[in-house]
Design a protein around this motif. Sequence first.
Motif, PDB file in Angstrom:
ATOM      1  N   LEU A 195      27.526 -84.857 -12.395  1.00 46.24           N
ATOM      2  CA  LEU A 195      28.471 -83.562 -11.398  1.00 46.24           C
ATOM      3  C   LEU A 195      29.856 -84.224 -10.825  1.00 46.24           C
ATOM      4  O   LEU A 195      28.824 -84.408  -9.353  1.00 46.24           O
ATOM      5  N   GLY A 196      30.884 -84.515 -10.711  1.00 42.14           N
ATOM      6  CA  GLY A 196      31.041 -85.014  -9.515  1.00 42.14           C
ATOM      7  C   GLY A 196      32.843 -83.857  -9.003  1.00 42.14           C
ATOM      8  O   GLY A 196      33.240 -83.919  -9.766  1.00 42.14           O
ATOM      9  N   LEU A 197      33.438 -85.202  -8.065  1.00 36.53           N
ATOM     10  CA  LEU A 197      34.740 -84.406  -7.300  1.00 36.53           C
ATOM     11  C   LEU A 197      34.984 -85.958  -7.199  1.00 36.53           C
ATOM     12  O   LEU A 197      34.922 -86.231  -6.076  1.00 36.53           O
ATOM     13  N   THR A 198      36.975 -86.253  -7.600  1.00 36.52           N
ATOM     14  CA  THR A 198      37.796 -87.083  -6.981  1.00 36.52           C
ATOM     15  C   THR A 198      38.384 -86.280  -5.763  1.00 36.52           C
ATOM     16  O   THR A 198      39.402 -85.722  -6.221  1.00 36.52           O
ATOM     17  N   LEU A 199      38.739 -86.873  -4.760  1.00 38.08           N
ATOM     18  CA  LEU A 199      40.460 -86.807  -4.346  1.00 38.08           C
ATOM     19  C   LEU A 199      41.253 -87.679  -4.065  1.00 38.08           C
ATOM     20  O   LEU A 199      40.598 -89.367  -3.103  1.00 38.08           O
ATOM     21  N   ARG A 200      42.500 -87.723  -4.409  1.00 39.90           N
ATOM     22  CA  ARG A 200      43.023 -87.863  -3.787  1.00 39.90           C
ATOM     23  C   ARG A 200      44.135 -87.965  -3.045  1.00 39.90           C
ATOM     24  O   ARG A 200      44.948 -87.184  -3.880  1.00 39.90           O
ATOM     25  N   THR A 201      44.765 -89.238  -1.893  1.00 39.82           N
ATOM     26  CA  THR A 201      45.856 -88.750  -1.172  1.00 39.82           C
ATOM     27  C   THR A 201      46.511 -90.038  -1.082  1.00 39.82           C
ATOM     28  O   THR A 201      46.219 -91.376  -1.227  1.00 39.82           O
TER      29      THR A 201
END
Length: 270
Positions: free
Chosen positions: A163-169
Amino acid sequence: MKRILAVAAVLSAVCPAAFAQDGRDPLLTRPGLEVGAQAAHYHYEEPGVAKLIGLRAGGVGAFTFTQGDAFFKADGRVSLGSLKYQGSGTQNSVPDYIFEVRFVAGTDLQAGEGVVLSPYAGLGYRYLYNDLRGYTRGPVTPLNPSGIYAGYRRYSNYLYAPLGLTLRTGLSNGWVLAPTLEYDVFLRGMQISALSDIGGCYRDITNTQTGGSGYRAAFMAEKGHLVFGPWLHYWNIKDALDPQPDGCGKLRYEPHNWTREIGIEVRYRF
């Protein structure tokens, strides 16, 4: 590790087209094939019992399919190590092999100007093999007055749900920072100890593990077809509560253990 950085430099020098934009928002999950390499420092420990520590290297690959804001990804890795064992005795150059495959699905969510959040969930399988066959010299005990201990092969199988989350900026010059945090729900583990390698009355046993958890973190930088950065994998697995007879009058169980890998990785996206 130096070789991996060299690969990244070569790719940026000989493949300038790799950094050209293909018309897709670079903050969204990119579809297609990725291949790469990684290097890591590995530490496995059964507290108060044994340790396996050393360097490892391997390859990674992934294929991603996108449909609108949704994405579906299959990825895997192979990692080889030559480790040092410290426990009943000591042993160098222990062969160690990891194979891992995962399938996840997620979606890209706009979280403001220049920021995209990509939550995901799926199923993963991790297989580990190490070969401790041979003899080591350790502490002399009443049960082992010679102080000589025989090793054996071990096979580890984990089934888990990431269960994950990637943040792209976005940054300047087309660069994107893509940190990822993940929690791995440990579903089931199976440990096979080939005690028959010791000989005599010993027989192979299988212990089942049901408790534990894992965590992952990565801090990747992306530009065009190139992705690279550091990562961390961590597992903490509880005692297996199913002691098994070893054939020589003793019950054996799989003790509490933890594993930590810290590495660096580079990928090329086609």
